[in-house]
Design an enzyme around this catalytic site. Structure first.
Site, PDB file in Angstrom:
ATOM      1  N   CYS A  10       0.861  -1.220   0.033  1.00  0.00           N
ATOM      2  CA  CYS A  10       0.166  -0.124   0.001  1.00  0.00           C
ATOM      3  C   CYS A  10       0.928   1.274   0.268  1.00  0.00           C
ATOM      4  O   CYS A  10       1.976   1.334   0.987  1.00  0.00           O
ATOM      5  CB  CYS A  10      -1.008  -0.124   1.193  1.00  0.00           C
ATOM      6  SG  CYS A  10      -2.121   1.291   1.318  1.00  0.00           S
TER       7      CYS A  10
ATOM      8  N   HIS B 192      -9.226  -3.613  -2.703  1.00  0.00           N
ATOM      9  CA  HIS B 192      -7.894  -2.998  -1.912  1.00  0.00           C
ATOM     10  C   HIS B 192      -8.468  -1.291  -1.888  1.00  0.00           C
ATOM     11  O   HIS B 192      -8.637  -0.891  -0.782  1.00  0.00           O
ATOM     12  CB  HIS B 192      -6.834  -2.987  -2.366  1.00  0.00           C
ATOM     13  CG  HIS B 192      -5.391  -2.273  -1.687  1.00  0.00           C
ATOM     14  ND1 HIS B 192      -4.227  -3.118  -0.970  1.00  0.00           N
ATOM     15  CD2 HIS B 192      -5.578  -1.182  -1.448  1.00  0.00           C
ATOM     16  CE1 HIS B 192      -3.645  -1.890  -0.656  1.00  0.00           C
ATOM     17  NE2 HIS B 192      -4.225  -1.021  -0.800  1.00  0.00           N
ATOM     18  N   GLU B 193      -8.709  -0.775  -2.957  1.00  0.00           N
ATOM     19  CA  GLU B 193      -8.990   0.650  -2.989  1.00  0.00           C
ATOM     20  C   GLU B 193     -10.269   1.000  -2.500  1.00  0.00           C
ATOM     21  O   GLU B 193     -10.465   2.186  -1.930  1.00  0.00           O
ATOM     22  CB  GLU B 193      -8.958   1.083  -4.676  1.00  0.00           C
ATOM     23  CG  GLU B 193      -7.478   0.982  -5.217  1.00  0.00           C
ATOM     24  CD  GLU B 193      -6.453   1.477  -4.517  1.00  0.00           C
ATOM     25  OE1 GLU B 193      -6.473   2.419  -3.476  1.00  0.00           O
ATOM     26  OE2 GLU B 193      -5.298   0.932  -4.534  1.00  0.00           O
TER      27      GLU B 193
HETATM   28 ZN    ZN Z   1      -3.421   0.997  -0.343  1.00  0.00          ZN
END
Ligand code: ZN
Length: 186
Positions: free
Chosen positions: A108, A150-151
């Site tokens: 990330c 994830h986003e």
């Molecule tokens: Zn991230």
């Protein structure tokens, strides 16, 4: 890619910043045509690329709004990656997800020096608005599905370590590059 002189890298928020734990506000579609918004998108892509990322959500640049940018290009180490063209996703929502899960590595840009294995739904269907305010419905799998999950997590105040089943896979970036990245073929 040439961005000209105007584009500047945006400062990124890091794990620990409360904005990464907040639920982001919906973007009014009437704002998409503004100069401010177009500039924001351009700077987000630039910031993501400078950091060698494949996705960047607005809370990661201190904007608590439901927006992320993404792009996947095959790399030398992963030449068979399915490319994802420049994507701008506004007010995205997962409307369907497979029961089947798949575990793979994630990192990330809000904590760039670690990697960990995260289970994600193998296939998802996502509805979002693009930069023109057009509604898009996409069915995704593999890395693309992982990236969107994830986003979208970022827009709901979640980060990938929340999803990890086994914290023992957590690695520093240098160990990951040495032990995993060099050996993977995908
Ligand atoms: Zn991230």
């Amino acid at each position: 890619m040439w961005y000209g002189f105007r584009v500047k890298v945006l400062p990124r928020t890091k794990f620990g910043n409360p904005i990464l734990r907040a639920k982001a506000e919906k973007v009014p579609l009437s704002e998409l045509k503004t100069k401010y918004f177009k500039n924001l998108i351009e700077r987000m892509f630039y910031t993501m690329k400078q950091a060698h990322g494949i996705g960047l959500a607005a809370p990661q640049i201190s904007k608590s709004i439901q927006l992320f940018v993404a792009q996947i290009s095959p790399t030398k180490l992963r030449p068979n990656l399915k490319p994802l063209p420049k994507t701008i996703a506004i007010n995205p929502k997962i409307i369907q997800q497979s029961k089947e899960m798949e575990e793979d590595w994630e990192g990330c840009l809000s904590c760039p020096t670690i990697r960990g294995k995260v289970p994600r739904h193998k296939k998802i269907t996502v509805v979002y608005y693009d930069e023109f305010g057009e509604k898009q419905t996409v069915r995704l799998e593999g890395l693309q599905a992982r990236l969107f999950q994830h986003e979208i997590d970022h827009l709901n105040g979640n980060v990938y370590v929340d999803r990890m089943k086994d914290m023992k896979s957590l690695m520093t970036l240098s160990e990951f590059e040495e032990r995993i990245l060099k050996k993977r073929k995908k």
